[in-house]
Structures are given as C-alpha cells and as structure tokens.
Design an enzyme around this catalytic site. Structure first.
Site, PDB file in Angstrom:
ATOM      1  N   GLU A  60       0.870  -1.084  -0.026  1.00 43.38           N
ATOM      2  CA  GLU A  60       0.045   0.044   0.061  1.00 43.38           C
ATOM      3  C   GLU A  60       0.890   1.275  -0.056  1.00 43.38           C
ATOM      4  O   GLU A  60       0.366   2.375  -0.729  1.00 43.38           O
ATOM      5  CB  GLU A  60      -1.078   0.098   1.266  1.00 43.38           C
ATOM      6  CG  GLU A  60      -2.016  -1.132   1.236  1.00 43.38           C
ATOM      7  CD  GLU A  60      -1.684  -2.506   1.376  1.00 43.38           C
ATOM      8  OE1 GLU A  60      -0.499  -2.692   2.056  1.00 43.38           O
ATOM      9  OE2 GLU A  60      -2.503  -3.448   1.042  1.00 43.38           O
ATOM     10  N   HIS A 129     -11.184  -4.771  10.093  1.00 41.15           N
ATOM     11  CA  HIS A 129     -11.689  -4.582   8.800  1.00 41.15           C
ATOM     12  C   HIS A 129     -13.099  -3.793   8.630  1.00 41.15           C
ATOM     13  O   HIS A 129     -13.713  -3.958   7.674  1.00 41.15           O
ATOM     14  CB  HIS A 129     -11.794  -5.925   8.044  1.00 41.15           C
ATOM     15  CG  HIS A 129     -10.750  -6.406   7.112  1.00 41.15           C
ATOM     16  ND1 HIS A 129      -9.394  -6.750   7.939  1.00 41.15           N
ATOM     17  CD2 HIS A 129     -10.571  -6.838   6.078  1.00 41.15           C
ATOM     18  CE1 HIS A 129      -8.592  -7.128   6.938  1.00 41.15           C
ATOM     19  NE2 HIS A 129      -9.234  -7.314   5.808  1.00 41.15           N
TER      20      HIS A 129
HETATM   21  C1  LIG Z   1      -2.502  -4.391   4.246  1.00 43.06           C
HETATM   22  C2  LIG Z   1      -3.560  -5.394   3.592  1.00 43.06           C
HETATM   23  N1  LIG Z   1      -3.631  -5.237   2.282  1.00 43.06           N
HETATM   24  C3  LIG Z   1      -4.601  -6.085   1.524  1.00 43.06           C
HETATM   25  C4  LIG Z   1      -5.320  -6.889   2.428  1.00 43.06           C
HETATM   26  C5  LIG Z   1      -6.326  -7.700   1.435  1.00 43.06           C
HETATM   27  N2  LIG Z   1      -5.758  -9.135   1.545  1.00 43.06           N
HETATM   28  C6  LIG Z   1      -6.265 -10.020   2.354  1.00 43.06           C
HETATM   29  S1  LIG Z   1      -5.332 -11.629   2.211  1.00 43.06           S
HETATM   30  C7  LIG Z   1      -4.694 -10.816   0.771  1.00 43.06           C
HETATM   31  C8  LIG Z   1      -3.777 -12.033   0.131  1.00 43.06           C
HETATM   32  C9  LIG Z   1      -2.543 -12.403   0.802  1.00 43.06           C
HETATM   33  O1  LIG Z   1      -2.064 -13.280   0.304  1.00 43.06           O
HETATM   34  P1  LIG Z   1      -0.970 -14.452   0.723  1.00 43.06           P
HETATM   35  O2  LIG Z   1       0.105 -13.435   1.619  1.00 43.06           O
HETATM   36  O3  LIG Z   1      -0.287 -14.949  -0.226  1.00 43.06           O
HETATM   37  O4  LIG Z   1      -1.738 -15.232   1.929  1.00 43.06           O
HETATM   38  P2  LIG Z   1      -2.749 -16.252   1.385  1.00 43.06           P
HETATM   39  O5  LIG Z   1      -4.386 -15.650   1.335  1.00 43.06           O
HETATM   40  O6  LIG Z   1      -2.457 -17.020   0.193  1.00 43.06           O
HETATM   41  O7  LIG Z   1      -2.858 -17.247   2.421  1.00 43.06           O
HETATM   42  C10 LIG Z   1      -5.089  -9.638   0.529  1.00 43.06           C
HETATM   43  C11 LIG Z   1      -4.320  -8.747  -0.608  1.00 43.06           C
HETATM   44  C12 LIG Z   1      -4.997  -6.988   3.682  1.00 43.06           C
HETATM   45  N3  LIG Z   1      -5.685  -7.846   4.491  1.00 43.06           N
HETATM   46  N4  LIG Z   1      -4.048  -6.294   4.259  1.00 43.06           N
END
Ligand SMILES: Cc1ncc(C[n+]2csc(CCOP(=O)(O)OP(=O)(O)O)c2C)c(N)n1
Ligand SMILES: [Mg+2]
Lengths: 331, 325
Positions: A60, A129
C-alpha cells in the site's frame, strides 16, 4: 438518466474520464485481472490495457507513493486501496507526502491524485476490517475528502475528484455498492464542496454523509408521525466542507444533530458540532448532538457489532429526546 | 514422499495424521456452517495446506510461540487450541477463544502461546520479531514461528522485520506458506523474485524451499532448523510450497486458476499421501485409519454442538476490553 448501481456509476465515471484524458491511469491491488475486489474497475483492464490499469503487489505504501510520483511528473493516477483499513499502511505517503508537497515546495508542483477506497461496517468483518477512518484524513490539511451516498453523486463526485488538482481521498461505502439510483448519462459533474439538501424541513437539521443518509431519511419518515419535519443535509464532501449550507439550515431550525458511523471521539461530527456552536450559538435551542459509533474496536459478534453502530432507532430516539417528546407506538 | 520409518515414534507419526485430518474436517465443517449462516465475516479456509501447520508445530515445544495471519484456524488447532472453542469463536459465542470478539481472522490462545491471527497482510511479522526480542531478553530457550503468505513478502513490514531479526540475531523462524496466490494474483505477477526463499538472502538469513504438502519433510526441516535457532544461530526462513484448494475466502468467486492446476496439486494431497505412506510402511492399517476419521468426525460434531449451544457475549461487555484494568 439511467438506473445504475453505485458500483456501476463509479465504473462509468472511470471510463468516461479515461476516455477523455489519456493521462489518467489506475493502479492498485486486484484492480486489473481480478476486475477489482468490489468490481468497481470491471472491464477496464480489457478496455484500456495493462499500461493504464495496473495490478500491484500487496504494497500500500508503494501504491500511494508511486501514484504521487506519477502525479508529480505529468500523469493523473487513480490509486485504489482495497479498503480504508489498509490506507493506514500508506499513511506516511498520504499525510507526510501527498498532503504536503504542493505547500512545502511553494506551489511549484501539483498532485492530481485520487485515492479510491471503500469503508463500511456491519458485516462482521471484525476489528481490523470494519473501521470508518474519514476523520483521520479530514483532520489533515492538504487533502480533499469525498464520501458520496448515492449513485448519481458517486459518478459526479468521482469525475470532479479526478479533475481536481489536489490529492483526493475518495471514500466509497462498501454497503452501498449494490444500491441503485438514477444517474445522468451525460458528462455529469458534482462540484466538490457543495452539500445536498436531500430533504427540506423546518424543525431540526440532521447532517450526515455516506450510508447514514439512508438511515436519516428513514428516521425522518418516522419523525413525521410526531409532526417533526426534519431537514437532512448530505455533506457529500468533507473537505471542502459546505459550512454555508450547514449554518443556513441550523439558523432556520435552531436544532442540529450530526450522524456518522465513525467513532464519536474526534469525529467529523465533533468538528461540525464545534463549527455550529461557534457560528450559530445564538440560534440554538439545544446543545448540538452527535450520533456516532461507540468508541470501541469493532467486535466480531453480530449483536455487539450492531450495538456499537448508530441506527435508525438511535436517530429517532435522540431527536425525540432533544425535543422532549415522549416516544409512542407511532414508530 | 519422505521415508518415515526410524524418524519418529509410531504414536507421533499417527498424531501427525490425526491433526491433519482434524484441520481438514474442521475446515470442511466451517464451509458448511458459513453457507448455513452460522459463521460470518471473511472466512479463509486452510484446506490443502494442513501439512505445514501440523509438521511445523509438531517440532516445537509447547512453550514456543507462533504468530499467524487471517488463515489461522489450522495454526490454532495445530498448536493445541480446542476445536470447540475455535468453532465457538467462529460462531461469535462467549465460549469462543476470544469470547466472540475476534472471529475467524482473529483467533488467539494465550495458554497455548498462539499469539494471534491478524487480518492486515504482513501485520504479524514485526510482532513475531518483537516476541523474538523478548525471548532473547529473558534468555529463554524458545523460538517464535511466524506464518505468512506469499503475498505478504511484498509489504514493507516483511522487509523491516527480516532485517531487524537478523541484525539482532533473534530466534524467529519465518515460514512463508507459498500457495502461489495472494487473492487472485499469482506469485509471478507480484514478486520480482519468483523463488520466494531468495528474498531472505538479502538479509543474510539462511533460507530454503521445501515441499509443504509433505508433513514429514516439513517436520524434519523444522526440527533441524529450530534446533539451530535454539543454539543461537538467529532467524531462519523456510518457504513451504503448497496450494489452497478452496477460494481465497468464502466470498471469493475463484476465477483465476485453471482446473488443470488444481488437479495437479490435489494429486499431491498431504493427507492422502501420508495415509498411503503410513499403510505402506505398516504403521497403521485401513481399519485404524477409519477409526481415526470416525473419532474426528465426532469431535467436530461436538464442536458444532458446543458452539450452537453457547450463549452470545453479553452486551454489557461492549466496552470491557477497550482498555486493560
Ligand atoms: C495490508 C493489507 N492489504 C490487503 C489486504 C487484503 N488481502 C487479504 S489477504 C490478501 C492476499 C494475501 O495473500 P498471501 O499473503 O499469499 O496469503 P494467502 O491468503 O494466500 O494465505 C489480501 C490482498 C489485507 N488484508 N491487508
Ligand atoms: Mg498466498
């Protein structure tokens, strides 16, 4: 006029502006390939290509910083931050950079940047959230803050925000994306800083913005049963703030309440309450009232979550209380 | 699949199986309960990734710490949290791990040293580093394991965390659960370096990538790594390659992956593979496996009953935990 959802109205505004100005581009998480987390950017990647609609990594601070750099060097970027909760990770770029650059460099450079981000509560998304953070940005000089409540305003204000030469935090309400309304199909512009009197009345002024406007309208309907005719002001834009409309109305009604879904302490409602007290004191028949969320992190449990948020009933009860009218079964 | 004999006591080998099945069945039940409306919010299932939590945590002391993100049910269960209390938390009930205040993305179990699920991507990483600092400060023989996804390595917090952990030689094991997607974005569209374990190289943190679908490989690697960390060798980084069978969350339409890709990964299912190994090596037979499955079905049904019959938290508690008394 056509009937569009809040989501599609935003989508249309983006398309119209991108067609008009080739310097407008979009960047953010999941905006291109995935069509937007809330599907606001649906179809844009296919239409405008990867140079103008860019998926970023989950970064971000970088998204906003890169958008600032692009804005300083001739582009008009629109950054999407997936939800307002994650703007906190970009706070340094927003507050220390975007909001300062034009001023601290003596006006040499402009930052025509829009940061689109949704907020909203009531869906059991928990403490991290479900925040309403508009006051954090409202507090900071140098950045515009917009929060539309209807599809038409969503379109008209987004177009204004994109054309504005300042950084604009454009707050969408995630609970409004599916609401429908009439939207002018022509190049419809709502200037920043002009409130909308969504209902006129003489007895009390209710000031609000975003999704709470719907609650205010429903509350006003109920209040009619008590012969109370409320005036409702939708601010639409928090910075610039349309104090003229607020003061005019309060001078007419002599009573004011402000409704917002954010925490009460240090809220937009608090600032407006002060402004009214400073400017309309001799017209006031009662202290200005703030109807806001409880000052607690959002609990997950649905009963507690509901209890922490203002609703139609809290608005009705507060107005009746203010006017010393006893509540009957009329609701 | 790694050879499993001569590695652990039979009982321990069977325990790994049980825990993986517990997590799988728990998550399947969650999905049902979500669709039924008993669970709300964002719910991220761990199905497909069970070998990581189970293999990793099985190599730890009870007193070691773990930190998770929002896909946290499996981590809590692996660390020993009661399935009933986790389920009750997802139902938002007062008997839940966090009394219904946290929900799916925010489990926490102080007694089990499960130091929380955080819904801000990368948010747990600096916290894990701080726990590592505390362990060193108190001169304890413990480690803190920090779980995060492939998407999290692109956040600033990841880089700041790894740098400090190395600089101060902290006892932190970084476990990157690489399921190849952060929401709808694949690793190769998000990371300049596709081999994620290489990210740790810029901080001079020893790192490697392993098969996260093989509980024995996970267990072995974590065993030896954690021993090094306890001897004072500072932070380590393990990329565990895996796949989430389900959508990113219950709200995700999941339109960015091909059925072929999903099939390839499902053929390496951590539970089925391990079950076959246990049978081939004569550690367990199919009858005993079915007994285990039955036992766990019961446990999960009990968890649901417990959650259903538990009361909502009292409204009087709305302000209770804003500040510590
Ligand atoms: C700072 C932030 N940015 C965006 C999000 C939205 N978001 C939640 S999970 C996610 C993907 C994360 O992927 P990863 O780290 O690969 O974990 P996985 O879900 O695959 O276990 C996103 C973009 C968030 N929760 N926090
Ligand atoms: Mg991932």
């Amino acid at each position: 006029m056509t009937e569009l959802s809040y989501r599609d109205a935003l989508n249309l505004a983006l398309k119209e502006e991108m067609d008009r100005d080739p310097e407008i581009m979009i960047l953010g998480e999941e905006v291109a390939f995935y069509q937007g987390t809330y599907k606001v950017t649906r179809g844009l990647y296919a239409q405008y290509g990867e140079n103008r609609v860019k998926d970023t990594p989950i970064s971000e601070e970088m998204i906003v910083g890169a958008a600032i750099g692009a804005a300083m060097s001739g582009l008009r970027p629109i950054a999407e931050i997936m939800t307002i909760n994650f703007t906190l990770l970009a706070m340094d770029q927003i507050v220390n950079h975007a909001a300062k650059i034009h001023y601290m460099f003596g006006g040499q450079v402009k930052i025509p940047l829009v940061i689109r981000t949704p907020q909203g509560a009531g869906n059991q998304l928990g403490a991290q959230h479900s925040q309403h953070l508009e006051a954090y940005f409202f507090h900071c000089p140098g950045i515009r803050v917009v929060a539309p409540s209807s599809p038409a305003d969503a379109k008209g204000l987004l177009k204004s925000a994109i054309r504005d030469d300042n950084p604009v935090l454009f707050i969408e309400d995630q609970n409004l994306y599916n609401t429908k309304g009439e939207v002018p199909y022509y190049d419809y512009i709502v200037p920043l800083g002009i409130a909308n009197i969504v209902k006129t009345g003489d007895d009390i002024t209710i000031i609000s913005y975003s999704k709470s406007i719907q609650d205010c309208l429903k509350a006003a309907k109920i209040l009619e049963n008590y012969d109370i005719n409320a005036e409702i002001i939708d601010l639409r834009c928090l910075n610039p703030l349309d104090t003229t409309s607020i003061f005019q109305s309060v001078k007419k009604t002599g009573l004011a309440i402000i409704v917002n879904e954010a925490w009460k302490t240090g809220s937009v409602a608090s600032e407006i309450s002060s402004l009214i007290t400073e400017n309309c004191f001799e017209y006031l028949e009662a202290p200005v009232l703030r109807i806001c969320a409880q000052d607690v992190p959002m609990p997950y449990n649905k009963v507690l979550e509901k209890a922490s948020l203002p609703d139609i009933e809290t608005i009705v009860d507060s107005v009746l209380d203010m006017l010393k009218i006893e509540k009957t079964k009329k609701t | 699949m790694s050879k499993i004999n001569n590695f652990l006591e039979e009982q321990e080998l069977i325990e790994l199986y049980k825990k993986m099945v517990l997590i799988r069945k728990f998550e399947e039940k969650c999905s049902q309960m979500y669709l039924r409306g008993s669970i709300s919010g964002f719910t991220h299932l761990y199905i497909g990734e069970e070998a990581i939590a189970v293999g990793t945590v099985s190599a730890l002391f009870d007193k070691d710490y773990i930190v998770s993100a929002y896909r946290d049910h499996g981590h809590a269960l692996a660390k020993g949290s009661s399935s009933s209390k986790v389920m009750a938390e997802l139902f938002g009930k007062s008997t839940g791990l966090c009394q219904g205040f946290g929900g799916s993305m925010h489990l926490f179990d102080a007694k089990k040293r499960f130091m929380g699920g955080y819904a801000i991507v990368g948010g747990g990483i600096p916290i894990a580093v701080g726990i590592g600092m505390s362990i060193n400060y108190k001169d304890e023989d413990l480690v803190c394991v920090c779980f995060f996804g492939d998407g999290a390595v692109n956040e600033g917090a990841f880089h700041e965390g790894l740098n400090l952990a190395k600089l101060w030689n902290l006892p932190v094991l970084f476990v990157c659960e690489n399921n190849y997607y952060g929401m709808g974005t694949s690793v190769n569209r998000a990371s300049s370096v596709e081999k994620i374990y290489k990210r740790a190289c810029s901080y001079d943190i020893p790192s490697l990538a392993i098969n996260g679908m093989d509980v024995i490989e996970v267990r072995r690697t974590v065993d030896s790594t954690v021993k090094k960390i306890r001897r004072g060798s500072g932070p380590h980084f393990i990329e565990m390659q895996t796949y989430r069978y389900r959508a990113h969350s219950m709200a995700d339409p999941d339109r960015y992956r091909t059925p072929e890709e999903e099939t390839i990964w499902k053929e390496r299912d951590p539970i089925e593979h391990y079950a076959r190994c246990l049978i081939t090596e004569g550690i367990i037979d199919t009858y005993e496996l079915s007994k285990i499955n039955e036992y766990i079905n019961n446990e999960i049904n009990e968890a649901v009953k417990f959650a259903e019959n538990s009361p909502e938290p009292s409204i009087d508690l709305l302000h209770e935990y804003v500040y510590a008394e």
